[in-house]
Design an enzyme around this catalytic site. Structure first.
Site, PDB file in Angstrom:
ATOM      1  N   ALA A  30       0.748  -1.024   0.152  1.00 12.54           N
ATOM      2  CA  ALA A  30      -0.155   0.053   0.235  1.00 12.54           C
ATOM      3  C   ALA A  30       0.982   1.170   0.113  1.00 12.54           C
ATOM      4  O   ALA A  30       0.374   2.289  -0.519  1.00 12.54           O
ATOM      5  CB  ALA A  30      -0.996  -0.119   1.181  1.00 12.54           C
ATOM      6  N   SER A  32       5.276   2.780   0.518  1.00  7.12           N
ATOM      7  CA  SER A  32       6.814   2.365   0.954  1.00  7.12           C
ATOM      8  C   SER A  32       7.433   3.799   1.077  1.00  7.12           C
ATOM      9  O   SER A  32       7.280   4.566   0.494  1.00  7.12           O
ATOM     10  CB  SER A  32       7.231   1.417  -0.474  1.00  7.12           C
ATOM     11  N   ALA A  36       9.866   2.249   6.360  1.00  6.44           N
ATOM     12  CA  ALA A  36       8.742   1.247   6.559  1.00  6.44           C
ATOM     13  C   ALA A  36       8.077   1.075   5.170  1.00  6.44           C
ATOM     14  O   ALA A  36       8.335   1.676   4.203  1.00  6.44           O
ATOM     15  CB  ALA A  36       7.945   2.000   7.482  1.00  6.44           C
ATOM     16  N   ASP A  37       7.351  -0.178   5.175  1.00  7.41           N
ATOM     17  CA  ASP A  37       6.704  -0.514   4.095  1.00  7.41           C
ATOM     18  C   ASP A  37       5.048  -0.907   4.753  1.00  7.41           C
ATOM     19  O   ASP A  37       5.309  -1.525   5.712  1.00  7.41           O
ATOM     20  CB  ASP A  37       7.253  -1.705   3.459  1.00  7.41           C
ATOM     21  N   VAL A  38       4.289  -0.404   4.046  1.00 11.14           N
ATOM     22  CA  VAL A  38       2.903  -0.788   4.473  1.00 11.14           C
ATOM     23  C   VAL A  38       2.013  -1.489   3.315  1.00 11.14           C
ATOM     24  O   VAL A  38       2.105  -1.239   2.313  1.00 11.14           O
ATOM     25  CB  VAL A  38       2.062   0.436   4.637  1.00 11.14           C
ATOM     26  N   ASP A 146       4.609  15.167  14.309  1.00 12.02           N
ATOM     27  CA  ASP A 146       4.593  14.968  12.973  1.00 12.02           C
ATOM     28  C   ASP A 146       3.351  15.150  12.276  1.00 12.02           C
ATOM     29  O   ASP A 146       2.875  14.444  11.515  1.00 12.02           O
ATOM     30  CB  ASP A 146       5.487  13.778  12.338  1.00 12.02           C
TER      31      ASP A 146
END
Length: 479
Positions: A30, A32, A36-38, A146
């Site tokens: 979904a 990147s 982190a990668d989702v 953030d």
């Protein structure tokens, strides 16, 4: 989905985790990022959609999990459903509720629909949901650090939730950050003033209260802009060969300009956020001081831009003001192309940062290093919010003020009279929710028109520059 996290590394692939895949089906990527990668996923037990966030930094993953648990349960904070800790060869995996949209999609859709734009009743409901999410975090002692539209995720039925808490910190129940406002402590030295060595472009800095000119009685050496940039080139060359003390540059007491300015000069100024890496996170843990290099530039509070390492939830309130202003204007209110340009844009609107407008500002680490010509007639927030009512401008003014102690809390703003005025906020089910964005959607190009020309240097943004070299480092005045 916004990506958070820090440096580190493990397998970089969720597919090799039987502990995860035995309970969750991985449907596809979904989003990147560097850290982190989702993935879109589905819980095998009941088919519920989930987001599987593989975080390549254990410190950031733990911090995000702790913050989400502290703020739970809240309708307006993303729910952490599961957590698979990493190991020597695996990354942490956070299982979150699936939310396909974010607030930036709402802004883009409304901007594309001009002149109809965003109806006031719908805008009020989006604003209230943002406030409820931030209030939930703050009541749990969480500082997000953030906040921006891309980190406010939205379900298909219009429920908005604060997300991406990889940079969040939980304030302690006792001590510096809880129960005692960092700007109101009465010690001889203000709490944000570094008691340890700080670095500005690789040059050691003395304590701010000891003026090198006073000590030596000598006039500082004058430099041209070319001389200054030559010194920067030499420092970059040393950094390449490891001659600059990296630990000093990443120390929690080093300011944002100290650790980020050369990158602003060297790289693409549209790179809106500073990379918050694993080593920096660990140094925060060890020192207890916060880093000023957090958040995304357009939403970063002035005290962070001037290098504060001791702050609280007030930095989120400034970000909140920028977000709500963007819901009015459908474009960023302070789209700086560099940290220096960001400060300049803020000053042109709100006026000069002085002890009168921001008590204690002269003790900020970078306050005496970057100077701007005095703004005689700031344009004011009213000019930045054209065709807005007094109550609409007022709610932004309650957030976008220099003095952190005067920024209204999210909980207080939920009771602002603006939300009781006609038209009243629509119910959540009455919101017009944009269609889910594609997996490969990249919103960066959507905001390309806000770049400050084609300049790739802080110094190209200003006409003349007066650079002074002192024992503290460099002092720069822009006109």
């Amino acid at each position: 989905m916004a990506i958070g996290g820090g440096g580190g590394g493990g397998s970089w692939s969720i597919h090799g985790r039987p502990d995860v895949t035995s309970r969750y089906e991985v449907l596809g990527r979904a989003g990147s990022g560097a850290y982190a990668d989702v993935y879109r996923g589905r819980r095998r037990s009941d088919g519920a959609p989930v987001a599987l966030k593989e975080v390549h930094d254990a410190v950031s993953a733990r911090r995000e999990a702790d913050a989400l648990l502290a703020a739970a349960p809240s309708r307006h904070v993303v729910a952490l459903l599961d957590h698979f800790p990493g190991g020597d060869h695996d990354d942490d995996v956070l299982v979150l509720e699936w939310l396909p949209l974010d607030l930036s999609a709402v802004v883009r859709a409304a901007a594309a629909a001009r002149p109809s734009a965003l109806p006031a009743a719908q805008r009020k409901r989006w604003m209230l949901q943002v406030l409820e999410g931030v209030a939930a975090c703050h009541s749990a002692g969480v500082v997000h650090r953030d906040l921006k539209p891309a980190n406010l995720l939205i379900s298909e039925d219009g429920v908005l939730k604060v997300a991406d808490l990889g940079q969040a910190r939980i304030l302690q129940e006792t001590g510096t950050y809880q129960g005692m406002h960092p700007y109101e402590q009465s010690s001889g030295v203000e709490p944000w003033v570094s008691q340890q060595r700080a670095v500005l472009h690789g040059v050691k800095e003395n304590h701010p209260s000891h003026d090198s000119e006073t000590q030596t009685g000598q006039e500082p050496e004058r430099l041209t802009a070319a001389d200054y940039l030559h010194e920067m080139d030499q420092l970059r060359a040393k950094s390449t060969h490891g001659d600059v003390d990296k630990m000093s540059l990443q120390d929690g007491n080093a300011s944002c300009l100290a650790t980020c300015s050369t990158a602003d000069i060297d790289d693409d100024p549209f790179r809106a956020s500073y990379s918050y890496d694993a080593e920096e996170g660990m140094l925060e843990e060890e020192s207890g001081a916060f880093t000023s290099c957090v958040g995304t530039r357009w939403f970063r509070a002035p005290e962070l831009l001037y290098g504060s390492t001791n702050y609280g939830q007030e930095v989120d309130l400034w970000s909140l003001g920028c977000i709500l202003a963007e819901l009015f204007n459908l474009e960023p209110i302070f789209p700086g192309t560099s940290d220096i340009d960001q400060i300049g844009r803020i000053i042109s609107v709100l006026g000069n940062i002085t002890e009168e407008t921001f008590p204690g500002c002269s003790n900020l680490p970078d306050y005496n290093k970057i100077f701007f010509n005095k703004v005689e007639k700031p344009i004011g927030l009213e000019a930045c919010l054209p065709d807005r009512s007094a109550s609409e401008v007022s709610i932004i003014k309650r957030l976008l003020c220099y003095d952190p102690t005067k920024r209204a809390s999210a909980a207080d703003l939920l009771n602002d009279p603006y939300f009781a005025e006609e038209p009243l906020p629509v119910p959540i089910e009455g919101l017009q929710v944009p269609e889910s964005k594609d997996e490969d959607d990249d919103s960066t190009e959507e905001w390309a028109n806000f770049r400050g020309g084609d300049s790739d240097s802080d110094f190209d943004e200003f006409g003349s520059m007066d650079v002074t070299k002192t024992d503290k480092g460099f002092s720069i005045r822009f006109s």
